[in-house]
Design an enzyme around this catalytic site. Structure first.
Site, short mmCIF file in Angstrom:
data_model
loop_
_atom_site.label_atom_id
_atom_site.label_comp_id
_atom_site.label_asym_id
_atom_site.label_seq_id
_atom_site.Cartn_x
_atom_site.Cartn_y
_atom_site.Cartn_z
N LYS A 45 30.34 25.44 64.07
CA LYS A 45 29.07 24.73 64.32
C LYS A 45 28.54 24.15 63.01
O LYS A 45 29.03 24.49 61.94
CB LYS A 45 28.06 25.66 64.99
N ARG A 143 17.12 36.78 70.99
CA ARG A 143 17.16 35.38 70.65
C ARG A 143 17.76 34.63 71.84
O ARG A 143 17.07 33.95 72.57
CB ARG A 143 18.02 35.23 69.39
N TYR A 264 8.80 16.57 36.68
CA TYR A 264 7.56 16.51 37.45
C TYR A 264 6.72 17.77 37.22
O TYR A 264 7.25 18.89 37.17
CB TYR A 264 7.87 16.44 38.95
N MET A 312 14.30 14.56 43.80
CA MET A 312 15.09 14.14 44.96
C MET A 312 16.55 13.85 44.60
O MET A 312 17.47 14.23 45.31
CB MET A 312 14.45 12.90 45.60
C1 LIG Z 1 26.75 33.75 68.36
C2 LIG Z 1 27.36 33.58 67.02
N1 LIG Z 1 28.60 34.06 66.80
C3 LIG Z 1 29.19 33.96 65.58
C4 LIG Z 1 28.54 33.37 64.53
C5 LIG Z 1 29.22 33.32 63.18
O1 LIG Z 1 28.50 34.12 62.30
P1 LIG Z 1 28.97 34.31 60.77
O2 LIG Z 1 28.86 32.97 60.15
O3 LIG Z 1 28.02 35.29 60.23
O4 LIG Z 1 30.37 34.78 60.82
C6 LIG Z 1 27.26 32.85 64.70
C7 LIG Z 1 26.56 32.23 63.58
O5 LIG Z 1 25.39 32.18 63.43
C8 LIG Z 1 26.65 32.97 65.99
O6 LIG Z 1 25.41 32.49 66.20
#
Ligand SMILES: Cc1ncc(COP(=O)(O)O)c(C=O)c1O
Length: 377
Positions: A45, A143, A264, A312
């Site tokens: 992701k 969550r 700055y 920046m």
């Molecule tokens: C549901 C879930 N699984 C796995 C991971 C991977 O976690 P990590 O980067 O700590 O290995 C994440 C990352 O936030 C996650 O949200």
């Protein structure tokens, strides 16, 4: 219209980000070997934690990774575009109206609540076929995932899973530390939950969880940060390889005298005659403003402190202790790399390695180092 460019893009860029795909693959292999016979997925992701999904996913797929995990549907499409045969899990549930797009692109939604499950069931029934999905059970994050009340409802009425072909039951750990009492509670709750539900693969551990021992591995592990070199074992030395190097260009070197200030807000006052180098990177590139007066860059292995406020596009660095000529305009200094691992930069900036990686700037010139070709037996 842009005229023909004759210069080298690496030379034009303020900073060069080198991404070692061989190190990413080596990290994945070491986790895969650690958890075998469980399967080792890859969490990709946020554009593979900033490293670039279009390059990371094919490298991992070529190494044998079969399952990829993303947060959002568009990310899943980006994985599908480069990994036609991969299994893709999408953590963000089932946004209204998207079910047909999941099916058409063979993306497994992670169903996070009873509403998601009902929507997937309705979609599958309308298709006339049970459809594959993953179900997230919350064991302590509060969550995403089915909470205890929703779990009771589901386990007491399994008809809610008709037409839902659950491939994986998953949960997510709250704590990275192996000795956190939370881990044992989550493990117990997960075991108890899946015992009430039809058999399917079980997935529990993220990167840190993998190092909590085999009981945490179940059938499928989901590492993210460890693949990219962030330390998954906060209490001990990092077992993973660093995967990125960030070098930024020196724009100017200037002499300063005492009674002068830098940057700055005039927050840094020079106390003696010295030299300041101005570097072409800033908070717009993800070089966090919180590194002002706290970060370090490296010149041929020697640390030079960031002084004054990060702006920046620019960072100012005190190079008074370096010999004349060690830093010259046009040269590069190391911001992240062997001398400054991601976790150290994160510590200095008051954050975590994840944020440093996922903030890596769009203006960087990116250079990918491919993994070495597989050895022929
Ligand atoms: C549901 C879930 N699984 C796995 C991971 C991977 O976690 P990590 O980067 O700590 O290995 C994440 C990352 O936030 C996650 O949200």
């Amino acid at each position: 219209m842009i005229s023909d460019l004759r210069s080298d893009p690496a030379q034009r860029a303020g900073a060069v980000l080198t991404i070692d795909l061989g190190a990413v693959v080596a990290n994945w292999r070491s986790l895969r070997d650690r958890v075998a016979p469980a399967e080792c997925a890859a969490v990709v992701k946020a554009n593979a934690y900033g490293l670039g999904v279009a390059r990371v996913v094919p490298a991992l797929a070529a190494a044998g990774c079969r399952t990829f995990v993303v947060a959002q549907f568009e990310e899943a499409l980006a994985v599908r575009a480069v990994a036609p045969d991969a299994r893709i899990l999408c953590l963000g549930g089932l946004p209204a109206g998207t079910a047909p797009d999941f099916t058409a692109n063979r993306i497994l939604p992670v169903l996070n609540h009873l509403g998601d499950i009902a929507a997937w069931q309705a979609h599958a029934r309308a298709q006339g076929a049970a459809l594959p999905a993953v179900v997230h059970i919350d064991t302590g994050m509060n969550r995403l995932g089915l909470g205890p009340d929703e779990l009771d409802t589901l386990a007491g009425d399994l008809a809610r899973l008709e037409w839902v072909d659950v491939r994986v039951w998953m949960t997510h750990l709250a704590c990275a530390e192996a000795d956190s009492p939370m881990n044992g509670r989550q493990l117990e709750d997960f075991r108890a939950a899946v015992a009430r539900l039809p058999a399917a693969e079980r997935s529990f551990a993220n990167s840190s969880g993998i190092f909590h021992g085999p009981a945490a591995h179940f059938d499928l592990v989901r590492p993210g940060c460890a693949l990219y070199g962030v330390n998954p074992t906060p209490a001990t030395a990092n077992p993973m390889r660093g995967t990125i190097r960030l070098d930024a260009r020196v724009l100017q070197v200037r002499n300063v005298d005492n009674a002068m200030t830098v940057g700055y807000g005039a927050t840094h006052r020079v106390e003696a005659r010295g030299k300041i180098a101005t570097i072409a990177v800033g908070y717009a590139d993800g070089y966090l403003r919180s590194l002002s007066g706290r970060g370090h860059v490296f010149v041929d292995g020697v640390a030079a402190p960031v002084v004054g406020r990060i702006s920046m596009d620019l960072v100012t660095v005190d190079i008074s202790h370096l010999p004349d000529g060690a830093v010259t305009p046009g040269g590069l200094v190391e911001l992240i790399g062997p001398n400054r691992p991601v976790d150290t930069v994160a510590d200095e900036g008051g954050t975590i390695g994840y944020e440093i990686l996922t903030s890596l700037g769009a203006r960087y010139h990116r250079v990918y180092r491919d993994p070495p070709p597989p050895e022929v037996a």
